[in-house]
Design a protein around this motif. Structure first.
Motif, PDB file in Angstrom:
ATOM      1  N   PHE A 120       0.840  -1.203   0.000  1.00  0.00           N
ATOM      2  CA  PHE A 120       0.000   0.000   0.000  1.00  0.00           C
ATOM      3  C   PHE A 120       0.880   1.261   0.000  1.00  0.00           C
ATOM      4  CE2 PHE A 120      -3.490  -2.396   2.594  1.00  0.00           C
ATOM      5  CZ  PHE A 120      -4.002  -2.953   1.430  1.00  0.00           C
ATOM      6  N   ALA A 121       1.821   1.308   0.934  1.00  0.00           N
ATOM      7  CA  ALA A 121       2.667   2.513   1.056  1.00  0.00           C
ATOM      8  C   ALA A 121       3.511   2.690  -0.199  1.00  0.00           C
ATOM      9  CB  ALA A 121       3.560   2.414   2.293  1.00  0.00           C
ATOM     10  N   ARG A 122       3.975   1.573  -0.741  1.00  0.00           N
ATOM     11  CA  ARG A 122       4.807   1.646  -1.956  1.00  0.00           C
ATOM     12  C   ARG A 122       4.030   2.298  -3.104  1.00  0.00           C
ATOM     13  NH1 ARG A 122       5.815  -3.933  -3.118  1.00  0.00           N
ATOM     14  NH2 ARG A 122       4.382  -3.798  -4.870  1.00  0.00           N
ATOM     15  N   VAL A 123       2.777   1.875  -3.277  1.00  0.00           N
ATOM     16  CA  VAL A 123       1.964   2.398  -4.383  1.00  0.00           C
ATOM     17  C   VAL A 123       1.615   3.871  -4.140  1.00  0.00           C
ATOM     18  CG1 VAL A 123      -0.252   2.143  -5.576  1.00  0.00           C
ATOM     19  CG2 VAL A 123       1.059   0.128  -4.972  1.00  0.00           C
ATOM     20  N   ILE A 124       1.282   4.198  -2.896  1.00  0.00           N
ATOM     21  CA  ILE A 124       0.923   5.593  -2.569  1.00  0.00           C
ATOM     22  C   ILE A 124       2.100   6.521  -2.884  1.00  0.00           C
ATOM     23  CG2 ILE A 124       0.356   7.181  -0.671  1.00  0.00           C
ATOM     24  CD1 ILE A 124      -1.038   4.734   0.706  1.00  0.00           C
TER      25      ILE A 124
END
Ligand SMILES: Cc1ncc(COP(=O)(O)O)c(C=O)c1O
Length: 397
Positions: A132-136
């Motif tokens: 999630f954090a990677r994509v954000i």
């Protein structure tokens, strides 16, 4: 299920996955320095099991026919999803609410793209699934970490402190329900409070429910779509990948009831020229069937047995504490009781126990003293892992 049930060939037969170019076993040396010849792979979230026969037969049917053209009418695929959500989750969906994506990390990226702007804040309840954090971040949005409270080995949300944290720049929440890692199955009152929080701060709620079928006995998952007063800001995401161990098919569902949100999302999909992968649709349609459902029931009982074994043995090692999983096959172990630096914990696990496991820090704030172990594997391997951990931390006994 007792732990000494008879050998079940579907789940107990050891399958050698090395040399198949799979991420889990063939990348463990490069990522974790653990040899697949002598080590155990317990990191990425796929299981070491074959899927149910109905999936294998459907794929075999495609191969026997042998013409791999474009997929056309998605009607029967959508029927299967509708049937599964109704019978397994008590959730009625209309077929036109469903979008097919290249898995759910892709679904998450599309939601961020469709519903937020660069610089907007996207809320995560950490520690949480690292992609999630990677994509954000890759989409140039800001990760807003709302830390879960570890209440004596069980994660809880704390909306008073999250309210105080909000700045007005936040536009979206990505919820992991059930939660990875930690395995929480969020209760109705927690989901009600979350919906109220989303309304208070005018946030879109993206609910990633990829683990919703793997719920341990005594717990029941509530789809966010069944919560009052959230539909007009809700995006649901589901898939067959975790449930049936089909992650390589990269096929997920983004399900949107609200017509405006649906139109907005549909425009983004169309603009990227996204359409379905026929192998994924055929596998998913076969899985969402009565035969697939019976297999999942047996799988959950098996994972529950693994969970009981793992928790009993790991919790007997001084300084280690495994969170009681309510869902998922991803055991989340707290090493803070050892008093060791994280580097030493990792050294003992990778070099001593020769286990490739996910580092807690990759899940964001709150994960620092943890490691995640995938127990979606043969019970013999789970037993082996426990023995390796006991040896690697044996000097604490
Ligand atoms: C919460 C969650 N969402 C999404 C994924 C990955 O989904 P996909 O393979 O469909 O991109 C995972 C995999 O572990 C996960 O745990």
């Amino acid at each position: 299920m007792s732990l000494d049930t008879p050998f079940d060939t579907r789940f107990d037969t050891l399958i050698d996955r090395c040399g198949t170019d799979c991420a889990k076993w063939d990348s463990m040396q490069s990522l974790y320095g653990v040899s697949p010849d002598t080590g155990l792979s317990m990191w990425v979230a796929d299981m070491d099991f074959h899927p149910p026969d109905c999936v294998q037969q459907a794929l075999q049917g495609m191969i026997d026919h042998g013409v791999y053209g474009y997929y056309g009418d998605e009607g029967s695929y959508r029927d299967a999803i509708q049937w599964w959500m109704q019978t397994r989750h008590g959730w009625h969906i209309e077929k036109e609410w469903i979008f097919n994506t290249h898995g759910l990390v892709n679904g998450t990226g599309l939601c961020i793209d469709a519903f937020t702007e660069p610089g907007d804040g996207v809320i995560l309840f950490t520690p949480v699934y690292h992609a999630f954090a990677r994509v954000i971040k890759a989409a140039e949005r800001e990760v807003v970490e709302c830390k879960l409270v570890n209440a004596d080995g069980r994660y809880e949300m704390d909306f008073d402190s999250y309210d105080a944290q909000m700045t007005g720049a936040e536009k979206m929440i990505i919820l992991c329900s059930p939660h990875n890692p930690g395995g929480r199955v969020w209760s109705r009152s927690e989901l009600d409070a979350l919906a109220a929080f989303a309304r208070r701060h005018d946030l879109i709620l993206v609910s990633d429910e990829i683990h919703h079928d793997l719920v341990m006995p005594g717990h029941s998952h509530i789809p966010a779509a069944l919560i009052e007063g959230i539909t007009d800001r809700l995006i649901m995401m589901t898939a067959t990948s975790k449930t049936f161990n089909l992650a390589g098919h990269h096929t997920g569902n983004v399900i949107i009831e609200d017509p405006d949100l649906r139109a907005q999302f549909g425009r983004r999909m169309a603009g990227l020229g996204l359409s379905a992968n026929s192998f994924g649709l055929v596998m998913a349609r076969a899985a969402y069937s009565p035969e697939g459902a019976a297999w999942v029931d047996d799988l959950v009982a098996y994972i529950d047995g693994n969970r009981q074994l793992f928790d009993a043995e790991v919790n007997a090692i001084p300084g280690l504490r495994s969170m009681a999983l309510e869902s998922t096959y991803l055991a989340w172990v707290d090493f803070s009781g050892t008093g060791m630096e994280q580097a030493e914990v990792i050294r003992r696990i990778q070099e001593g126990a020769e286990i490739a496991a996910n580092h807690g820090t990759s899940f964001g704030s709150g994960g620092e003293s943890f490691m995640r172990f995938n127990i979606g594997t043969q019970r013999a391997r789970v037993k082996d892992a426990c023995a390796r951990l006991a040896r690697a931390f044996g000097d604490l006994q």
